[in-house]
Design a protein around this motif. Sequence first.
Motif, PDB file in Angstrom:
ATOM      1  N   GLU A  49     -40.768  53.488  38.644  1.00 11.84           N
ATOM      2  CA  GLU A  49     -39.906  52.411  39.129  1.00 11.84           C
ATOM      3  C   GLU A  49     -39.240  52.778  40.453  1.00 11.84           C
ATOM      4  OE1 GLU A  49     -39.548  52.295  34.547  1.00 11.84           O
ATOM      5  OE2 GLU A  49     -39.909  53.777  36.143  1.00 11.84           O
ATOM      6  N   VAL A  50     -38.843  54.029  40.582  1.00 11.51           N
ATOM      7  CA  VAL A  50     -38.200  54.476  41.817  1.00 11.51           C
ATOM      8  C   VAL A  50     -39.223  54.575  42.944  1.00 11.51           C
ATOM      9  CG1 VAL A  50     -37.061  56.464  42.908  1.00 11.51           C
ATOM     10  CG2 VAL A  50     -36.290  55.626  40.673  1.00 11.51           C
ATOM     11  N   ASP A  52     -41.919  52.791  43.235  1.00 10.05           N
ATOM     12  CA  ASP A  52     -42.200  51.411  43.638  1.00 10.05           C
ATOM     13  C   ASP A  52     -41.088  50.871  44.539  1.00 10.05           C
ATOM     14  OD1 ASP A  52     -44.532  51.447  42.160  1.00 10.05           O
ATOM     15  OD2 ASP A  52     -43.663  50.416  40.423  1.00 10.05           O
ATOM     16  N   GLU A  53     -39.843  51.259  44.246  1.00  5.69           N
ATOM     17  CA  GLU A  53     -38.724  50.872  45.111  1.00  5.69           C
ATOM     18  C   GLU A  53     -38.894  51.472  46.501  1.00  5.69           C
ATOM     19  OE1 GLU A  53     -33.822  51.249  45.161  1.00  5.69           O
ATOM     20  OE2 GLU A  53     -34.980  52.116  43.514  1.00  5.69           O
ATOM     21  N   ARG A  56     -41.417  49.404  48.386  1.00  6.09           N
ATOM     22  CA  ARG A  56     -40.862  48.127  48.856  1.00  6.09           C
ATOM     23  C   ARG A  56     -39.956  48.314  50.073  1.00  6.09           C
ATOM     24  NH1 ARG A  56     -40.127  47.476  43.247  1.00  6.09           N
ATOM     25  NH2 ARG A  56     -37.875  47.876  43.450  1.00  6.09           N
ATOM     26  N   LEU A  57     -39.214  49.415  50.094  1.00 12.57           N
ATOM     27  CA  LEU A  57     -38.314  49.693  51.211  1.00 12.57           C
ATOM     28  C   LEU A  57     -39.054  50.115  52.473  1.00 12.57           C
ATOM     29  CD1 LEU A  57     -35.417  51.735  49.558  1.00 12.57           C
ATOM     30  CD2 LEU A  57     -35.155  49.600  50.827  1.00 12.57           C
ATOM     31  N   HIS A 259     -31.130  55.216  52.106  1.00 10.30           N
ATOM     32  CA  HIS A 259     -30.916  54.235  51.055  1.00 10.30           C
ATOM     33  C   HIS A 259     -30.637  54.969  49.748  1.00 10.30           C
ATOM     34  CE1 HIS A 259     -32.628  50.918  53.540  1.00 10.30           C
ATOM     35  NE2 HIS A 259     -33.330  51.921  54.052  1.00 10.30           N
ATOM     36  N   SER A 261     -30.887  54.633  45.654  1.00 13.86           N
ATOM     37  CA  SER A 261     -31.493  53.864  44.570  1.00 13.86           C
ATOM     38  C   SER A 261     -30.452  53.537  43.509  1.00 13.86           C
ATOM     39  CB  SER A 261     -32.641  54.645  43.923  1.00 13.86           C
ATOM     40  OG  SER A 261     -33.150  53.918  42.820  1.00 13.86           O
ATOM     41  N   THR A 263     -31.569  51.824  40.881  1.00 13.60           N
ATOM     42  CA  THR A 263     -32.419  51.599  39.710  1.00 13.60           C
ATOM     43  C   THR A 263     -31.949  52.509  38.589  1.00 13.60           C
ATOM     44  OG1 THR A 263     -34.305  51.029  41.103  1.00 13.60           O
ATOM     45  CG2 THR A 263     -34.784  51.682  38.832  1.00 13.60           C
TER      46      THR A 263
END
Length: 285
Positions: A49-50, A52-53, A56-57, A259, A261, A263
């Motif tokens: 999940e991280v 994938d974040e 996206r960033l 950034h 996270s 999440t």
Amino acid sequence: MPALSDVIAQLDALWPPERAEEWDAVGTVCGEPGAEVRRVLFAVDPVQEVVDEAVRLGADLLVTHHPLYLRGTTTVAAATFKGRVVHTLIKNDIALHVAHTNADRADPGVSDALAGALDLRITGPLVPDPTDPAGRRGLGRVCELDEPLTLRALADRAAARLPATAQGIRVAGDPDRTVTRVAVCGGSGDSLFAQVRAAGVDAYVTADLRHHPASEARQHSPLGLVDAAHWATEWPWIEQAAAQLDEISDRHGWNLRTHISRTATDPWTAHAASASPSSTPGAPN
């Protein structure tokens, strides 16, 4: 923009890999040393999940506290979840760097960030690093409150200041006990009870407290225990770490974008409240 090797050199200066525990797996997991770094994402766990974040960033570097391969591996096949993480990172030109127990021992380190989140004034490390002549590095921190609180109020502060989790905050001890001195240790801290007792504190804030060490600690003294989720006690560090890299970027004119996270990677997803002891089946009336 800096090369990955330039950024890693600065991160290693903040958290020297040689200060990690022997069993630990810190440092750069993947990444091209000459690749340009523009965006950096900080997180606690290198889970899908991280990652994938980070994709996206458009991040070029992911910095996590927990290692991806703590016990080593013989495969990075995408059929495994850790292998999928590696494949996703490499396909998207994202480097992964880990600062774990070397960040725990740092000045400032993981427990400094936890103390800061709880508005505690640090007086020194709980377990000093014998290689630090200044006496600032080490595991955990011993702290003082500006104004005394009850154990209940300290736990309420932890619940309000740390990220919410299914576990919430567990407390052992008299909730009305007055607390003025507090030991903190981000992450699993029940191996440090001897040092906590020696520090003469009124309460200990940490995570992953097990039944027997906690029970024995309570038998030794009226020490109050505040047990939060592992992920929650370490999350403040990623804000601190991002701010440290921001300062380095400004000093070098790198113009990095960092950034954090948000999440939630705590593994626990729900909490069912237990019945009161008096209504538990089999309990005496």
